[in-house]
Scaffold this motif. Structure first.
Motif, PDB file in Angstrom:
ATOM      1  N   GLN A   1       0.749  -1.163   0.073  1.00  0.00           N
ATOM      2  CA  GLN A   1       0.000  -0.137   0.115  1.00  0.00           C
ATOM      3  C   GLN A   1       0.728   1.286   0.077  1.00  0.00           C
ATOM      4  O   GLN A   1       1.830   1.353   0.787  1.00  0.00           O
ATOM      5  CB  GLN A   1      -1.021   0.056   1.330  1.00  0.00           C
ATOM      6  CG  GLN A   1      -1.837  -0.949   1.510  1.00  0.00           C
ATOM      7  CD  GLN A   1      -2.849  -1.382   0.518  1.00  0.00           C
ATOM      8  OE1 GLN A   1      -3.255  -0.418  -0.168  1.00  0.00           O
ATOM      9  NE2 GLN A   1      -3.365  -2.647   0.316  1.00  0.00           N
ATOM     10  N   ASP A   2       0.688   2.343  -0.942  1.00  0.00           N
ATOM     11  CA  ASP A   2       1.236   3.580  -1.017  1.00  0.00           C
ATOM     12  C   ASP A   2       0.690   4.521   0.052  1.00  0.00           C
ATOM     13  O   ASP A   2       0.054   4.965  -0.141  1.00  0.00           O
ATOM     14  CB  ASP A   2       1.274   4.002  -2.482  1.00  0.00           C
ATOM     15  CG  ASP A   2       2.429   5.092  -2.722  1.00  0.00           C
ATOM     16  OD1 ASP A   2       3.275   5.307  -1.765  1.00  0.00           O
ATOM     17  OD2 ASP A   2       2.275   5.844  -3.474  1.00  0.00           O
ATOM     18  N   ARG A   3       1.133   4.112   1.294  1.00  0.00           N
ATOM     19  CA  ARG A   3       0.475   4.925   2.497  1.00  0.00           C
ATOM     20  C   ARG A   3       0.768   6.070   2.557  1.00  0.00           C
ATOM     21  O   ARG A   3       1.823   6.545   2.231  1.00  0.00           O
ATOM     22  CB  ARG A   3       0.492   4.087   3.732  1.00  0.00           C
ATOM     23  CG  ARG A   3       0.198   2.680   3.776  1.00  0.00           C
ATOM     24  CD  ARG A   3       0.243   2.030   5.195  1.00  0.00           C
ATOM     25  NE  ARG A   3       0.123   0.594   4.994  1.00  0.00           N
ATOM     26  CZ  ARG A   3      -1.366   0.355   4.983  1.00  0.00           C
ATOM     27  NH1 ARG A   3      -2.356   1.382   5.407  1.00  0.00           N
ATOM     28  NH2 ARG A   3      -1.809  -0.823   5.155  1.00  0.00           N
ATOM     29  N   ARG A   4      -0.163   7.183   3.538  1.00  0.00           N
ATOM     30  CA  ARG A   4       0.369   8.181   3.811  1.00  0.00           C
ATOM     31  C   ARG A   4       1.368   8.216   4.854  1.00  0.00           C
ATOM     32  O   ARG A   4       0.983   7.517   5.638  1.00  0.00           O
ATOM     33  CB  ARG A   4      -0.654   9.007   4.162  1.00  0.00           C
ATOM     34  CG  ARG A   4      -1.739   9.517   2.855  1.00  0.00           C
ATOM     35  CD  ARG A   4      -3.034  10.519   3.704  1.00  0.00           C
ATOM     36  NE  ARG A   4      -3.349   9.868   4.858  1.00  0.00           N
ATOM     37  CZ  ARG A   4      -3.654  10.556   5.974  1.00  0.00           C
ATOM     38  NH1 ARG A   4      -3.409  11.797   5.929  1.00  0.00           N
ATOM     39  NH2 ARG A   4      -4.236   9.953   6.923  1.00  0.00           N
ATOM     40  N   VAL A   5       2.441   8.750   4.805  1.00  0.00           N
ATOM     41  CA  VAL A   5       3.450   8.895   5.855  1.00  0.00           C
ATOM     42  C   VAL A   5       3.708  10.431   5.962  1.00  0.00           C
ATOM     43  O   VAL A   5       3.514  11.421   5.623  1.00  0.00           O
ATOM     44  CB  VAL A   5       4.638   8.301   5.283  1.00  0.00           C
ATOM     45  CG1 VAL A   5       4.413   6.667   5.040  1.00  0.00           C
ATOM     46  CG2 VAL A   5       5.568   8.961   4.146  1.00  0.00           C
ATOM     47  N   GLN A   6       4.507  10.438   7.419  1.00  0.00           N
ATOM     48  CA  GLN A   6       4.979  11.489   7.816  1.00  0.00           C
ATOM     49  C   GLN A   6       6.382  11.311   8.281  1.00  0.00           C
ATOM     50  O   GLN A   6       6.900  10.561   8.832  1.00  0.00           O
ATOM     51  CB  GLN A   6       4.175  12.048   9.194  1.00  0.00           C
ATOM     52  CG  GLN A   6       4.710  13.300   9.841  1.00  0.00           C
ATOM     53  CD  GLN A   6       3.810  13.580  10.738  1.00  0.00           C
ATOM     54  OE1 GLN A   6       2.402  14.145  10.686  1.00  0.00           O
ATOM     55  NE2 GLN A   6       4.283  13.789  11.975  1.00  0.00           N
ATOM     56  N   THR A   7       7.373  12.243   7.900  1.00  0.00           N
ATOM     57  CA  THR A   7       8.912  12.248   8.108  1.00  0.00           C
ATOM     58  C   THR A   7       9.112  12.797   9.429  1.00  0.00           C
ATOM     59  O   THR A   7       8.274  13.345  10.178  1.00  0.00           O
ATOM     60  CB  THR A   7       9.554  12.921   6.965  1.00  0.00           C
ATOM     61  OG1 THR A   7       9.394  14.469   7.291  1.00  0.00           O
ATOM     62  CG2 THR A   7       9.174  12.511   5.415  1.00  0.00           C
ATOM     63  N   GLN A   8      10.339  12.469   9.969  1.00  0.00           N
ATOM     64  CA  GLN A   8      10.761  13.160  11.308  1.00  0.00           C
ATOM     65  C   GLN A   8      10.539  14.407  11.267  1.00  0.00           C
ATOM     66  O   GLN A   8      10.423  15.195  12.281  1.00  0.00           O
ATOM     67  CB  GLN A   8      12.311  12.587  11.289  1.00  0.00           C
ATOM     68  CG  GLN A   8      12.385  11.017  11.481  1.00  0.00           C
ATOM     69  CD  GLN A   8      13.737  10.670  11.947  1.00  0.00           C
ATOM     70  OE1 GLN A   8      14.749  11.343  11.429  1.00  0.00           O
ATOM     71  NE2 GLN A   8      13.946   9.744  12.835  1.00  0.00           N
ATOM     72  N   GLU A   9      10.811  15.194  10.157  1.00  0.00           N
ATOM     73  CA  GLU A   9      10.547  16.593  10.173  1.00  0.00           C
ATOM     74  C   GLU A   9       9.239  17.295  10.081  1.00  0.00           C
ATOM     75  O   GLU A   9       9.059  18.320  10.200  1.00  0.00           O
ATOM     76  CB  GLU A   9      11.349  17.302   8.964  1.00  0.00           C
ATOM     77  CG  GLU A   9      12.865  17.108   8.953  1.00  0.00           C
ATOM     78  CD  GLU A   9      13.073  15.626   8.575  1.00  0.00           C
ATOM     79  OE1 GLU A   9      12.372  15.081   7.820  1.00  0.00           O
ATOM     80  OE2 GLU A   9      14.379  15.316   9.030  1.00  0.00           O
ATOM     81  N   GLY A  10       7.984  16.238  10.236  1.00  0.00           N
ATOM     82  CA  GLY A  10       6.721  16.437  10.096  1.00  0.00           C
ATOM     83  C   GLY A  10       6.279  16.909   8.476  1.00  0.00           C
ATOM     84  O   GLY A  10       5.315  17.203   8.472  1.00  0.00           O
ATOM     85  N   THR A  11       7.202  16.543   7.674  1.00  0.00           N
ATOM     86  CA  THR A  11       6.440  16.584   6.294  1.00  0.00           C
ATOM     87  C   THR A  11       5.730  15.518   5.830  1.00  0.00           C
ATOM     88  O   THR A  11       5.825  14.284   6.081  1.00  0.00           O
ATOM     89  CB  THR A  11       7.884  16.761   5.146  1.00  0.00           C
ATOM     90  OG1 THR A  11       8.652  17.661   5.569  1.00  0.00           O
ATOM     91  CG2 THR A  11       7.282  16.902   3.750  1.00  0.00           C
TER      92      THR A  11
END
Length: 459
Positions: free
Chosen positions: A216-226
């Motif tokens: 699944q090409d899921r929604r993600v959040q990076t460590q920087e909040g992006t």
């Protein structure tokens, strides 16, 4: 189990089914006797395994008893497997689904749809406990057969979210096994079918880790909040390491050597927005590992694995270790192959799905035994064979192949067994598989029986 407990049908049957709770000790003893007969020749039909009409009728009566359930038959095996798991600091729990295709059994009742709906049969969800370094099979940690129930016509998305779904079986298996003890780390390993947010969430909620291939090409959040999407974020990472890699042969594809590139990053998976059961859950921290090849041969699809894991890592060695753990998932495919080919579960002549599920409760541990025989052939190969093999068995084999028992190692013993089953042992061949080992073992049992008869008749 000890070597002799695995190899001896009666000892194995007693150890596996002797503590089964079937509401009547006579049923338990019948289960042990039946399992011992099955262990002598797993692929034979029930009448051939029972050998007499009286015993065959007793087996069919056992399979008709309401108190003889799949769970009751499997419970001792599950408990023994979990006790073995608790003795190890790390265990891989390899989970997968397979279908039992019974389309040819037109008169069998109680079946459901399989595949695209044109076939009939049932599904089987298996969690196989595997030792991570040797890949030795400890047993089934849990297993669940189920019949597919078609979705109601005209069902809305909201209704679908509220009802129980077929994919719930993944996290239900995790819950049945329970949390990891303080002394051991348990890691659920699975292919793309397990890329389910609820499954990943349940694993972490009971202190179980996971290594799952993403689909699944899921929604993600990076460590920087992006905010972004999984595949774009992972594929933007540069390679951190390169290693040679041997791809085994598979259907329609030859074995080949290639070079794999490795990258990894830390992300948070965001819960599905459109699922009212899950959209209020917190983001799930994961370590995402990508391995891929460049310049694949013509006609071959380039290999790419994107793996999600809850195990934190900061080095290339740790990332490669998770990749190796994912490769252990083929063990459960071997197991399902043993069940279908070695135990012929799809060919059994029973008239209802209910009977077949009860029979599965006896054949499932037997399929584990077939894999454990293969594992025995690869443990301590340079050790003297007489340290682990019964003297009579070793003597008969040595006489048959023209060797001295005292000179045979464990590797020599099992190679000669496999030769009797059709293994060629050429220079480029790998170690023998379970099929040739098992065929050779049955041949050796026939030689042993002949020796016993000759002694009895004083020939």
């Amino acid at each position: 189990m000890k070597t002799q407990e695995i190899l001896d049908p009666e000892q194995w049957a007693e150890a596996t089914f002797g503590q089964t709770q079937l509401k009547d000790m006579r049923r338990t003893r019948r289960a042990v006797t039946t399992a011992a007969h099955m262990a002598e020749e797993p692929a034979a039909s029930l009448p051939a395994q029972a050998q007499t009409w009286k015993d065959a009728k007793a087996v069919y009566r056992l399979l008709d008893e309401p108190n003889v359930t799949f769970d009751a038959l499997m419970q001792p095996h599950w408990q023994q497997t979990r006790l073995r798991m608790d003795t190890l600091p790390l265990v891989l729990l390899v989970q997968d689904t397979t279908d039992l295709d019974l389309s040819h059994r037109r008169k069998m009742s109680g079946l459901g749809e399989i595949g695209n709906g044109n076939g009939r049969g049932m599904y089987l969800q298996t969690v196989l406990a595997v030792e991570p370094d040797s890949r030795a099979v400890l047993g089934c940690a849990y297993q669940c057969p189920f019949i597919r129930i078609p979705a109601p016509k005209g069902e809305t998305r909201a209704q679908r979210c509220r009802r129980e779904k077929e994919t719930d079986i993944w996290h239900q298996c995790v819950q049945h096994i329970g949390p990891s003890p303080a002394s051991s780390v348990r890691v659920q390993v699975a292919d793309r079918g397990a890329d389910i947010f609820e499954f990943l969430h349940v694993c972490r909620s009971i202190d179980t880790h996971f290594v799952v291939r993403a689909t699944q090409d899921r929604r993600v959040q990076t460590q920087e909040g992006t905010l972004g999407y999984l595949f774009e974020q992972v594929r933007s990472q540069p390679s951190s390491d390169v290693r040679p890699f041997d791809l085994p042969a598979r259907h329609g594809h030859q074995a080949r050597s290639t070079t794999l590139y490795l990258s990894w990053t830390s992300l948070e998976l965001l819960p599905p927005r459109n699922d009212s059961r899950l959209n209020k859950l917190p983001p799930l921290p994961v370590w995402v590992i990508r391995v891929w090849e460049e310049g694949a041969p013509k006609g071959e699809e380039p290999l790419e694995w994107i793996l999600l894991t809850s195990l934190v890592g900061t080095t290339c060695e740790q990332a490669w270790q998770r990749v190796e753990w994912y490769r252990a998932r083929w063990r459960v495919e071997d197991y399902h192959h043993c069940l279908k080919t070695g135990c012929r579960i799809e060919e059994r002549q029973v008239q209802s799905a209910e009977r077949l599920i009860r029979l599965l409760g006896m054949l499932s541990p037997l399929a584990v035994r077939l894999l454990q025989v293969r594992d025995l052939s690869r443990q301590a190969p340079e050790s003297p064979a007489h340290e682990v093999i019964e003297p009579e068995t070793l003597t008969i084999l040595a006489a048959h192949v023209g060797l001295l028992p005292s000179t045979m190692t464990v590797e020599t013993f099992w190679t000669e067994i496999a030769r009797m089953g059709g293994f060629l042992a050429r220079r480029g061949d790998g170690p023998p598989g379970w099929k040739t080992l098992w065929k050779g073992w049955l041949h050796l049992q026939a030689l042993l029986e002949g020796a016993h008869l000759a002694f009895h008749l004083r020939l």
